[in-house]
Motif scaffolding. Structure first.
Motif, mmCIF file in Angstrom:
data_model
loop_
_atom_site.group_PDB
_atom_site.id
_atom_site.type_symbol
_atom_site.label_atom_id
_atom_site.label_comp_id
_atom_site.label_asym_id
_atom_site.label_seq_id
_atom_site.Cartn_x
_atom_site.Cartn_y
_atom_site.Cartn_z
ATOM 1 N N VAL A 49 10.214 36.795 36.690
ATOM 2 C CA VAL A 49 9.892 35.428 36.764
ATOM 3 C C VAL A 49 8.417 35.315 36.688
ATOM 4 O O VAL A 49 7.585 35.046 37.791
ATOM 5 N N PRO A 50 7.813 35.728 35.484
ATOM 6 C CA PRO A 50 6.236 35.633 35.479
ATOM 7 C C PRO A 50 5.735 34.291 35.858
ATOM 8 O O PRO A 50 6.234 33.300 35.545
ATOM 9 N N GLU A 51 4.584 34.393 36.468
ATOM 10 C CA GLU A 51 3.802 33.379 37.181
ATOM 11 C C GLU A 51 3.361 32.387 35.934
ATOM 12 O O GLU A 51 3.688 31.224 36.098
ATOM 13 N N THR A 52 2.954 32.738 34.853
ATOM 14 C CA THR A 52 2.414 31.733 33.754
ATOM 15 C C THR A 52 3.620 31.152 33.018
ATOM 16 O O THR A 52 3.579 29.915 33.033
ATOM 17 N N VAL A 53 4.865 31.939 32.941
ATOM 18 C CA VAL A 53 5.973 31.206 32.342
ATOM 19 C C VAL A 53 6.322 29.880 33.343
ATOM 20 O O VAL A 53 6.964 28.997 33.142
ATOM 21 N N LEU A 54 6.462 30.648 34.937
ATOM 22 C CA LEU A 54 7.018 29.523 35.809
ATOM 23 C C LEU A 54 6.295 28.411 35.856
ATOM 24 O O LEU A 54 6.939 27.261 35.825
ATOM 25 N N GLU A 55 4.878 28.570 35.755
ATOM 26 C CA GLU A 55 3.945 27.307 35.927
ATOM 27 C C GLU A 55 3.999 26.531 34.576
ATOM 28 O O GLU A 55 3.904 25.365 34.687
ATOM 29 N N GLU A 56 4.372 27.138 33.562
ATOM 30 C CA GLU A 56 4.536 26.595 32.008
ATOM 31 C C GLU A 56 5.780 25.608 32.238
ATOM 32 O O GLU A 56 5.921 24.401 32.000
ATOM 33 N N LYS A 57 6.770 26.293 33.071
ATOM 34 C CA LYS A 57 8.116 25.306 32.883
ATOM 35 C C LYS A 57 8.089 24.276 34.134
ATOM 36 O O LYS A 57 8.671 23.468 33.860
ATOM 37 N N SER A 79 8.782 37.365 25.712
ATOM 38 C CA SER A 79 9.876 36.356 25.902
ATOM 39 C C SER A 79 10.708 36.175 27.245
ATOM 40 O O SER A 79 10.699 37.413 27.787
ATOM 41 N N ILE A 80 11.448 35.304 27.308
ATOM 42 C CA ILE A 80 12.371 35.032 28.505
ATOM 43 C C ILE A 80 13.795 35.018 28.184
ATOM 44 O O ILE A 80 13.910 34.241 27.208
ATOM 45 N N PRO A 81 14.495 35.763 28.634
ATOM 46 C CA PRO A 81 14.454 36.480 29.841
ATOM 47 C C PRO A 81 13.657 37.916 29.666
ATOM 48 O O PRO A 81 13.936 38.501 28.481
ATOM 49 N N VAL A 82 12.878 38.700 30.595
ATOM 50 C CA VAL A 82 12.393 39.648 30.449
ATOM 51 C C VAL A 82 13.467 40.571 30.380
ATOM 52 O O VAL A 82 14.419 40.565 31.135
ATOM 53 N N GLU A 83 13.310 41.456 29.635
ATOM 54 C CA GLU A 83 14.473 42.790 29.601
ATOM 55 C C GLU A 83 14.051 43.993 30.076
ATOM 56 O O GLU A 83 13.242 44.771 29.620
ATOM 57 N N MET A 142 17.124 26.935 36.272
ATOM 58 C CA MET A 142 16.039 27.733 36.146
ATOM 59 C C MET A 142 16.296 29.144 36.532
ATOM 60 O O MET A 142 15.778 30.184 35.612
ATOM 61 N N ALA A 143 17.144 29.420 37.240
ATOM 62 C CA ALA A 143 17.492 30.862 37.854
ATOM 63 C C ALA A 143 18.474 31.237 36.579
ATOM 64 O O ALA A 143 17.937 32.475 35.990
ATOM 65 N N ALA A 144 19.194 30.588 35.984
ATOM 66 C CA ALA A 144 19.923 31.022 34.788
ATOM 67 C C ALA A 144 18.722 31.487 33.466
ATOM 68 O O ALA A 144 18.988 32.374 32.782
ATOM 69 N N TYR A 145 17.810 30.397 33.520
ATOM 70 C CA TYR A 145 16.885 30.729 32.385
ATOM 71 C C TYR A 145 16.200 31.801 32.582
ATOM 72 O O TYR A 145 16.149 32.581 31.575
ATOM 73 N N PHE A 146 15.809 32.305 33.740
ATOM 74 C CA PHE A 146 15.143 33.584 33.782
ATOM 75 C C PHE A 146 16.020 34.783 34.066
ATOM 76 O O PHE A 146 15.563 35.995 34.202
ATOM 77 N N LYS A 147 17.478 34.446 34.114
ATOM 78 C CA LYS A 147 18.504 35.365 34.268
ATOM 79 C C LYS A 147 18.347 36.349 35.612
ATOM 80 O O LYS A 147 18.325 37.569 35.605
ATOM 81 N N VAL A 148 18.141 35.509 36.559
ATOM 82 C CA VAL A 148 18.027 35.990 37.881
ATOM 83 C C VAL A 148 18.964 35.156 38.812
ATOM 84 O O VAL A 148 19.424 34.145 38.425
#
Length: 193
Positions: A136-144, A21-25, A158-164
């Motif tokens: 920010v995993p590549e698979t999720v980045l590509e999916e988004k 799940s995103i964000p990664v903890e 998008m930064a807020a989505y990944f919490k970075v």
């Protein structure tokens, strides 16, 4: 074997040790990997020290029996997440880390800086790259982002989505572009790069 071959694969760690799940903890992931995570206000006394990794048992036995990631609680949440993710890389790739004695608080601790203490060191760059790829995993980045990932402009949303932080997300996009540009070049070139 080159250092690149020993570098932990962030996507593999994401898929194997998280619920995807995103964000990664990263704190949960650190605990799952057997590391403790603590905050220490004493770190405010040391300019630029965001955190450090302390191998447990290393001083007495010469070999780490576990790890403790110490973070500066005054950091913004996004930065704390990066420090913990860098610490995870240091735990998974101990061959590349060089521990040193440094004065931390009132004690001398066997520590490894995680961020900004030695920003030019190759190990720190590797840990930071790993952390960005983990958060920010590549698979999720590509999916988004779909097929536009190489051409996309980083956004605050998008930064807020990944919490970075926005800057970290921008750096992650640049890493993605560089890796995929190199892949494209390899496909076109008859020479191995």
């Amino acid at each position: 074997m080159s250092n690149k071959d020993k570098t932990p694969n962030a996507l593999e760690i994401f898929e194997k040790f998280t619920d995807k799940s995103i964000p990664v903890e990263p704190v949960s992931l650190a605990w799952r990997l057997g590391a403790e995570v603590f905050a220490n206000l004493e770190l405010n006394k040391y300019d630029g020290l965001e955190g450090y990794l302390r191998p447990l048992g290393a001083q007495t036995t010469g070999k780490a029996t576990g790890y403790r990631i110490i973070i500066n609680p005054a950091l913004p949440d996004e930065q704390k997440r990066m420090v913990v993710a860098c610490g995870i890389c240091n735990i998974l790739y101990p061959e590349g880390m060089k521990f040193s004695f440094q004065n931390v608080g009132s004690k001398t601790a066997y520590v490894q800086s995680i961020e900004n203490l030695h920003p030019r060191r190759a190990e720190e760059h590797m840990a930071r790259t790993f952390a960005l790829k983990l958060l920010v995993p590549e698979t999720v980045l590509e999916e988004k982002l779909g097929t536009k990932a190489k051409n996309m402009k980083p956004s605050e949303e998008m930064a807020a989505y990944f919490k970075v932080s926005f800057e970290d997300f921008q750096e992650r996009i640049n890493i993605y572009r560089e890796e995929h540009d190199m892949e494209d070049l390899r496909k076109k070139s008859p020479f191995e790069l």
